[in-house]
Enzyme design. Structure first.
Site, PDB file in Angstrom:
ATOM      1  CB  THR A 136      46.996  23.718  21.326  1.00  0.00           C
ATOM      2  OG1 THR A 136      46.709  25.047  21.787  1.00  0.00           O
ATOM      3  CG2 THR A 136      47.321  22.842  22.523  1.00  0.00           C
ATOM      4  CG  LEU A 404      41.035  32.234  19.356  1.00  0.00           C
ATOM      5  CD1 LEU A 404      41.361  33.217  18.247  1.00  0.00           C
ATOM      6  CD2 LEU A 404      39.545  32.010  19.447  1.00  0.00           C
ATOM      7  CB  CYS A 405      43.338  25.711  20.067  1.00  0.00           C
ATOM      8  SG  CYS A 405      42.125  24.826  21.053  1.00  0.00           S
ATOM      9  CG  ASN A 406      47.576  30.439  17.592  1.00  0.00           C
ATOM     10  OD1 ASN A 406      48.626  30.855  18.067  1.00  0.00           O
ATOM     11  ND2 ASN A 406      47.411  30.237  16.299  1.00  0.00           N
TER      12      ASN A 406
END
Length: 843
Positions: A136, A404-406
């Site tokens: 992110t 997962l900030c992805n």
């Protein structure tokens, strides 16, 4: 010489090159891992005990001053910072003649520093491209790119773009960013892109720069920047992902790309040679090095000195990053293979693994020690990630779940389009929530990530968890619903065994005394969850999951004196503290403290934004803060302002829907169309006005707990009290004549109730989904693994763990005048409970 098999070669990688056996290192250096399985090294790895001891000796043996001075202590700090900077460059094989290293807070801060430099380097702005697997923090750079940009959704798109760079000559500044390793599934992307872009870009004026996010990669793999011509222009990373401590990041800059920062507008202390403030507004930036121009303000010099101890400790324990890479590769391959091999009784895969087809766990160049996956039941339905993470937590297994900030990698793996996600956002989906499955698809993944000190037991422990709780061995529903004896129902058969209210949310119960009738309101029992404790910094409501000692806060309602009396401490202890607060909202004449003033404050309760009235009296805040060890105060839900409502529930026949999967077609008649959903107001309750459980169900659950004598880790098979379920009403059966004829879980088939002499009517809204909070002993505040472990095996509906039933006053009751029915709108211990069953339910 006897030949060595490939399997033997693999296991030789386990701990190879380490100073000692992995288990020996763990026992001495990582005491925090006692009775814990830690599988979230991609978030942060763990720091060694000797690292902290070494750093402590540094601090107590030396005097370190602010580096921005000429004193002896300051010069010592400056010298140590310079030494550590060089050591860090050498750790990544980066020639200090070709590279400079800038200390920052973390990898994200380094990314932002590059983005700010690109933005300020030209008035025309810059173009930004990033790979879909980006974290992110890399995606966020696009908001600063005035020339637009592009998300590359595949490696082939990147290769095609690179090949066309020489065809288009442009003066526009360009930045291409990508992760060296996906933090979602561990897939490793080509390092060669940096050189390819540089070679192609030189034909167009050399205005294309590369940014490599190496944060995930460097936690378990060496990063080799020895060839400056092939290295990224900017490399970002976080040292805590390598060493666990200190919390520090770095930006490694190719000096030939340093001109990007020449026009950076902001300057901080220590980055300038002179600043004029009166009259002429002018400053002269330092020119001695890139890091001198970019390290704004005082460096975190203590953390940098700690980094020196981290390098030394890491090398002493593990030898090299190559050793760690081999060790984690072996374990990741074994974990992946075992999860991939799991099958239900009918051959259905248990794990849906999200591995890139381009990667191979045997090839460190393509795959790191991260595994992303979801679980399915034997019917192919998804099992919620939140439930798995909660169950793992009760077993002291630490994993990660979510997106997962992805965002790109996760959505791509799960098949979500941008339009899909916008629609789900409108439906309530948020980062970090427990909307696990929407429109038949998972909203996130489970992630296991390994580190230097991960051992074989960690792998076995997690796989055994999945095998025990999620691998279905046979097609059976025996455990879902307890056997019901085929005897006629003799009414009245049920009665209220106990009535409890929880005046302060997530604190102990007040049990209504026998013989006393208690008022019931639309929002639930009078005074139930009307107060909460809020964090004085964030305003969030506290809960037992984070603060188990809240169970030892015991409120009681004294209607004779109109006070809420609160005691803290274990029952019967001699050092209990006492606080009294008026029940009257405007009465400030309290027994032991003054209500003083209240202030409206926004608080977060179960994800809802709620306005509460916080008590500003210092003694009130101190009373709770001292006991819990967290800055908090008491708050009250405002009168006549309920904007919270019970969560929508499935119809009472939800169990029937689940059972349909296992029985002959036509066994149940078709359901009629559901009526329009009614709104049931609540105060600070989690989901509904009233929670009801059955004593028979608690007894049956305890039989199951005792039958399962296998003790896993710190768990025990000790029976649990009904109090752990924090119900308002505990219903028991009249069993004087037939004590063995209990009907556990019969409440699953209730759709309505009549209670008391006035037959007050209640609707049953649905089953109560359970979390790990039921594992907290309500008398000691100690967390256990039961009853959640047994519930996870025996009480699932639509892959959610349930126990108890949500209820509310019937709509037909609330249309009547409460004042005319004051006596009817009460409950008492001993009241008869007459249930109504789903129309197609028979004993």
């Amino acid at each position: 010489m006897v030949g060595v098999t490939s399997c033997e070669e693999e296991i030789l990688e386990y701990g190879r090159g380490y100073s000692e056996d992995v288990d020996t290192i763990r026992e001495r250096e990582y005491p925090q891992l006692k009775d814990t399985t830690y599988l979230d090294h991609a978030g942060t790895t763990l720091y060694a005990k000797s690292l902290i001891e070494s750093f402590s000796r540094e601090l107590t043996s030396n005097l370190f001053g602010n580096p921005h001075s000429l004193s002896t202590s300051s010069q010592l700090s400056t010298q140590r910072v310079d030494d550590v900077r060089l050591r860090a460059l050498r750790f990544f094989k980066a020639d200090p003649e070709e590279f400079d290293l800038v200390f920052v807070a973390n990898a994200t801060a380094a990314i932002k520093l590059v983005a700010d430099g690109m933005r300020d380097s030209t008035r025309q702005g810059f173009w930004y491209g990033y790979h879909v697997d980006a974290h992110t923090s890399l995606v966020g750079v696009r908001e600063l790119a005035e020339k637009g940009g592009r998300c590359f959704t595949s490696d082939d798109e990147v290769e095609d773009w690179i090949s066309r760079l020489c065809d288009v000559r442009s003066e526009s500044l360009k930045l291409f960013a990508y992760p060296a390793q996906s933090n979602m599934n561990g897939r490793r992307l080509p390092f060669s892109w940096c050189k390819k872009i540089r070679d192609q870009g030189e034909t167009t004026g050399g205005n294309v720069y590369t940014l490599l996010d190496a944060a995930s990669l460097v936690s378990t793999s060496p990063l080799d920047l020895s060839d400056a011509s092939a290295a990224p222009d900017f490399t970002v990373l976080s040292f805590y992902k390598i060493f666990g401590f200190p919390d520090l990041g770095a930006l490694i800059v190719r000096k030939s790309a340093g001109q990007i920062f020449e026009h950076r507008r902001y300057f901080g202390g220590g980055t300038v040679d002179m600043v004029l403030t009166r009259g002429l507004q002018w400053h002269a930036k330092k020119q001695s090095s890139i890091h001198d121009r970019l390290e704004d303000g005082t460096l975190p010099f203590h953390n940098i000195i700690a980094l020196d101890s981290a390098f030394a400790t890491h090398e002493r324990l593990f030898g090299s990053m190559q050793n760690i890479s081999s060790h984690t590769r072996f374990l990741a391959k074994r974990l992946y293979d075992r999860l991939n091999a799991l099958r239900h009784f009918n051959g259905q895969r248990v794990c849906e693994l999200y591995k890139s087809p381009r990667s191979d766990y045997n090839q460190p160049s393509t795959q790191g020690p991260i595994i992303a996956f979801n679980l399915r039941n034997s019917q192919g339905s998804w099992i919620g990630k939140s439930e798995v993470e909660r169950l793992a937590a009760t077993k002291n297994i630490q994993i990660r779940s979510g997106s997962l900030c992805n965002p790109g990698g996760t959505s791509g793996s799960l098949g979500w389009t941008g339009a899909d996600l916008l629609q789900q956002f409108s439906a309530g989906l948020r980062c970090g929530d427990d909307h696990d499955v929407m429109d038949g698809r998972p909203t996130g993944v489970l992630r296991l990530s390994l580190g230097p000190m991960t051992n074989l037991e960690d792998i076995n422990t997690f796989v055994e968890l999945v095998e025990e709780f999620y691998v279905e061995k046979a097609a059976t529903v025996d455990s879902l619903v307890a056997p019901v004896h085929s005897v006629p129902l003799q009414q009245p058969r049920f009665y209220i065994e106990s009535l409890s209210l929880y005046p302060i949310k997530s604190c102990g119960p007040f049990k209504v005394p026998d013989g006393r009738r208690w008022e019931i309101r639309r929002e639930g029992l009078a005074w139930d969850r009307e107060w909460c404790l809020i964090h004085q910094g964030t305003g969030a409501a506290l809960n037992q999951k984070k603060y188990p000692r809240m169970a030892l806060i015991r409120p009681s309602i004294d209607l004779d004196r109109n006070v809420l009396r609160v005691t803290c401490g274990e029952p019967g202890s001699t050092d209990q503290k006492l606080l009294e607060v008026s029940l009257l909202r405007e009465n400030t004449e309290l027994a032991t403290t003054s209500l003083c003033q209240r202030t409206s404050k926004a608080s977060t309760v179960c994800g809802d934004q709620v306005t509460v009235q916080a008590y500003t009296s210092p003694p009130v805040a101190q009373f709770f803060s001292d006991f819990l060890g967290v800055p908090c105060t008491l708050a009250r839900f405002p009168p006549h302002s309920s904007t919270r409502y019970a969560s929508p529930r499935k119809a009472p026949g939800a169990w029937k829907q689940y059972l349909r999967k296992f029985v002959m077609p036509g066994s149940f008649p078709q359901d009629p169309s559901p009526p329009p959903a009614e709104k049931h107001p609540i105060l600070l309750s989690n989901e509904s006005p009233i929670l009801l459980i059955s004593r028979s169900s608690v007894n049956y659950l305890n039989e199951n707990i005792k039958a399962n004598q296998k003790k896993i880790r710190t768990g025990t098979s000790k029976a649990v009290a009904a109090d752990v379920f924090r119900a308002n009403i505990v219903v028991a059966e009249s069993l004087a004549d037939s004590p063995k004829m209990e009907q556990p879980y019969i409440e699953d088939q209730w759709e309505a109730l009549k209670i008391g002499p006035g037959e007050l009517r209640f609707d049953v809204l649905g089953s109560c989904q359970r979390c790990s909070m039921v594992c907290i002993d309500q008398f000691t505040g100690v967390r256990r693994d039961e009853p959640f472990s047994t519930l996870a095996k025996t009480r699932k509906i639509n892959n959610k763990i349930v126990f108890g039933r949500h209820c509310s006053l019937s709509a037909s009751e609330v249309t009547q005048d409460q004042h005319d029915n004051a006596e009817r709108w009460t409950l008492m211990v001993g009241d008869i409970v007459i249930p109504s069953y789903a129309h197609d339910y028979t004993l």
